[in-house]
Scaffold this motif. Structure first.
Motif, mmCIF file in Angstrom:
data_model
loop_
_atom_site.group_PDB
_atom_site.id
_atom_site.type_symbol
_atom_site.label_atom_id
_atom_site.label_comp_id
_atom_site.label_asym_id
_atom_site.label_seq_id
_atom_site.Cartn_x
_atom_site.Cartn_y
_atom_site.Cartn_z
ATOM 1 N N LYS A 236 1.268 -22.222 9.186
ATOM 2 C CA LYS A 236 0.633 -23.263 9.980
ATOM 3 C C LYS A 236 1.532 -23.489 11.178
ATOM 4 C CE LYS A 236 -1.699 -27.020 8.279
ATOM 5 N NZ LYS A 236 -1.708 -28.346 7.673
ATOM 6 N N GLY A 237 0.963 -23.831 12.318
ATOM 7 C CA GLY A 237 1.788 -24.306 13.412
ATOM 8 C C GLY A 237 2.548 -23.238 14.178
ATOM 9 N N TYR A 238 3.844 -23.427 14.339
ATOM 10 C CA TYR A 238 4.624 -22.689 15.314
ATOM 11 C C TYR A 238 5.537 -21.616 14.748
ATOM 12 C CZ TYR A 238 4.139 -24.498 20.072
ATOM 13 O OH TYR A 238 3.706 -24.753 21.343
ATOM 14 N N LYS A 239 5.944 -21.772 13.484
ATOM 15 C CA LYS A 239 7.128 -21.038 13.042
ATOM 16 C C LYS A 239 6.820 -19.722 12.359
ATOM 17 C CE LYS A 239 9.354 -24.124 14.936
ATOM 18 N NZ LYS A 239 9.742 -23.824 16.324
ATOM 19 N N ARG B 37 -9.053 -22.583 19.950
ATOM 20 C CA ARG B 37 -7.605 -22.729 19.833
ATOM 21 C C ARG B 37 -7.172 -22.754 18.379
ATOM 22 N NH1 ARG B 37 -3.513 -26.743 22.836
ATOM 23 N NH2 ARG B 37 -1.680 -25.548 22.188
ATOM 24 N N LYS B 38 -6.450 -21.733 17.957
ATOM 25 C CA LYS B 38 -6.056 -21.660 16.556
ATOM 26 C C LYS B 38 -4.547 -21.694 16.357
ATOM 27 C CE LYS B 38 -9.018 -18.255 15.428
ATOM 28 N NZ LYS B 38 -9.713 -17.241 14.705
ATOM 29 N N GLY B 39 -3.805 -21.830 17.447
ATOM 30 C CA GLY B 39 -2.371 -22.035 17.295
ATOM 31 C C GLY B 39 -1.509 -20.808 17.499
ATOM 32 N N LEU B 40 -0.247 -21.064 17.773
ATOM 33 C CA LEU B 40 0.718 -20.025 18.116
ATOM 34 C C LEU B 40 0.937 -19.009 16.998
ATOM 35 C CD1 LEU B 40 3.097 -18.726 19.608
ATOM 36 C CD2 LEU B 40 4.424 -20.762 19.199
ATOM 37 N N ALA B 41 1.261 -19.490 15.808
ATOM 38 C CA ALA B 41 1.607 -18.561 14.728
ATOM 39 C C ALA B 41 0.425 -17.672 14.366
ATOM 40 C CB ALA B 41 2.106 -19.321 13.510
ATOM 41 N N SER B 42 -0.743 -18.253 14.311
ATOM 42 C CA SER B 42 -1.909 -17.453 13.930
ATOM 43 C C SER B 42 -2.240 -16.436 15.032
ATOM 44 C CB SER B 42 -3.089 -18.360 13.606
ATOM 45 O OG SER B 42 -4.047 -18.346 14.631
ATOM 46 N N ALA B 43 -1.935 -16.796 16.284
ATOM 47 C CA ALA B 43 -2.136 -15.842 17.383
ATOM 48 C C ALA B 43 -1.230 -14.624 17.185
ATOM 49 C CB ALA B 43 -1.846 -16.510 18.729
ATOM 50 N N VAL B 44 -0.003 -14.874 16.784
ATOM 51 C CA VAL B 44 0.935 -13.763 16.578
ATOM 52 C C VAL B 44 0.435 -12.842 15.468
ATOM 53 C CG1 VAL B 44 3.268 -13.161 15.846
ATOM 54 C CG2 VAL B 44 2.918 -15.062 17.443
ATOM 55 N N ILE B 45 -0.095 -13.447 14.404
ATOM 56 C CA ILE B 45 -0.602 -12.631 13.298
ATOM 57 C C ILE B 45 -1.789 -11.781 13.730
ATOM 58 C CG2 ILE B 45 -1.735 -12.787 11.046
ATOM 59 C CD1 ILE B 45 0.195 -15.107 10.500
ATOM 60 N N VAL C 165 2.289 -11.322 22.748
ATOM 61 C CA VAL C 165 2.522 -12.511 23.559
ATOM 62 C C VAL C 165 1.378 -13.505 23.378
ATOM 63 C CG1 VAL C 165 2.931 -13.367 25.892
ATOM 64 C CG2 VAL C 165 3.666 -11.057 25.288
ATOM 65 N N PRO C 166 1.594 -14.575 22.639
ATOM 66 C CA PRO C 166 0.567 -15.605 22.512
ATOM 67 C C PRO C 166 0.511 -16.438 23.788
ATOM 68 C CG PRO C 166 2.547 -16.288 21.349
ATOM 69 C CD PRO C 166 2.817 -14.908 21.892
#
Ligand code: GDD
Ligand code: MN
Length: 359
Positions: free
Chosen positions: A172-175, A66-74, A7-8
């Protein structure tokens, strides 16, 4: 299976406790962990996660900036200890009650189970027209070039750990899902309908810059798949086909006196065949299954598929000219464009589709 739910979070303090409670009651009896990946939220989401971890199986990853949603998931993936990985948002727009169905699908043999808004039974509640339109457009682009999944933009999905093992994920970003769909290793994908709920607390972090990032991401994934080269080769072959068509039409009707409609039929057929052969030997060289039977099968498919392309060209030409009053040469250009897209898709998805060549 052990389940890791990633959960980001960024400023989701008011949602987190409800989320964790609802996850806990949905997964009663399962072995699971929740991995909260927080980018040092100013509202102190990370602190609350820490407190909650005394009562719930929560692991907190607090990142400095803050490094973004997608990178948080990784980052979440790399800390997960489960063999079934679930990704979802913290803001309750992804109902936790859907998680058991995702897990069930993975346990039942799916490599990837996607909670989907765009299949029967799924949907979006409360989005303004504009956001709906953007989402549809972005989805359409991804489906045109990259995947046949109905909701590749979903931020809510489950996967078997092996799918991403060794994959070089760097979106990069969200996806994040799109990245997994392109770079992951999987064969069975299922989509499970759900309703994307309106956000009740807090605000979306999606900004205009994410739309631009999305386009960059799309292009880099197309490069990764060698798509531009393929598209270019297909266009070159198509242009050659037009030459064959025009040339033969001229030779047959002018020099040999054949009726122009019969000449047209013959030259269309020849250009379909030349397109087929060149694409088979060049554009889709890596996709062809050896053997004469499969070659003939592709030839027949090409006749059907590209034949329909000719029909689409004529239909667009007719409609735009007759119904919208465009000049027929302009209508024809648009007709050619429509047929080109159709032919390319039918080529990628059907004539030379990937599982034609199972090793
Ligand atoms: N760690 C971290 N860092 N988390 C972030 C960041 C960030 O920079 N930006 C957003 N998040 C977290 C949010 O806190 C939330 O839990 C989740 O990512 C989704 O963010 P939203 O801002 O609520 O996104 P959305 O609702 O507009 O879009 C979501 O749903 C769509 C439909 O499934 C996203 O998941 C999209 O990717 C998805 O297409
Ligand atoms: Mn949201």
């Amino acid at each position: 299976m052990k389940v890791s739910i990633i959960v980001p979070t960024y400023n989701e303090r008011e949602n987190l406790e409800i989320l964790v409670k609802r996850i806990s009651s949905s997964l009663r009896g399962e072995e699971y962990e929740v991995i909260v990946v927080d980018d040092n939220s100013p509202d102190g989401t990370w602190k609350l996660a820490q407190e909650l971890s005394r009562f719930y199986p929560i692991k907190l990853i607090r990142r400095e900036e803050r490094k973004g949603l997608a990178s948080a998931v990784i980052d979440g993936f790399s800390h997960a200890t489960g063999n079934c990985l679930v990704v979802m948002d913290a803001d309750l727009q992804h109902p936790p009650e859907v998680i058991p169905r995702l897990i069930e699908a993975v346990e039942g043999g799916a490599d990837l189970a996607i909670a989907s808004r765009y299949i029967k039974g799924g949907g979006v509640r409360g989005w303004p027209f504009f956001r709906r339109l953007i989402s549809r457009g972005a989805t359409w682009l991804a489906r045109l070039f990259l995947t046949s999944v109905k909701d590749p933009m979903s931020g809510f999905f489950a996967l078997r750990k092996e799918v991403i093992e060794g994959a070089d994920l760097r979106p990069k970003g969200y996806k994040i899902l799109l990245e997994v769909l392109v770079k992951g290793r999987y064969s069975r994908v299922v989509e499970i309908p759900y309703i994307f709920e309106p956000r009740k607390i807090g605000r979306s972090k999606l900004k205009g810059k994410h739309y631009v990032e999305y386009l960059e991401h799309l292009i880099s994934l197309m490069r990764y798949k060698g798509k531009p080269q393929r598209l270019l080769k297909f266009a070159v072959v198509g242009a050659f086909g037009v030459l064959v068509n025009e040339g033969l039409l001229f030779v047959l009707s002018e020099l040999m006196g054949t009726h122009y409609l019969l000449s047209a039929f013959l030259s269309i057929e020849c250009s379909i065949l030349s397109n087929f052969i060149l694409n088979d030997l060049w554009t889709f060289k890596d996709r062809g299954h050896p053997g004469i039977r499969s070659f003939l099968k592709r030839a027949i498919k090409s006749n059907i598929g590209f034949g329909a392309g000719v029909f689409i060209n004529l239909l667009v030409l007719f409609m735009l000219t007759e119904l919208m009053g465009l000049h027929y040469l302009i209508s024809n250009l648009l007709g050619i464009a429509a047929a080109f897209i159709w032919n390319f898709l039918i080529g990628v998805r059907w004539i030379w589709r990937k599982n034609n060549y199972k090793h």
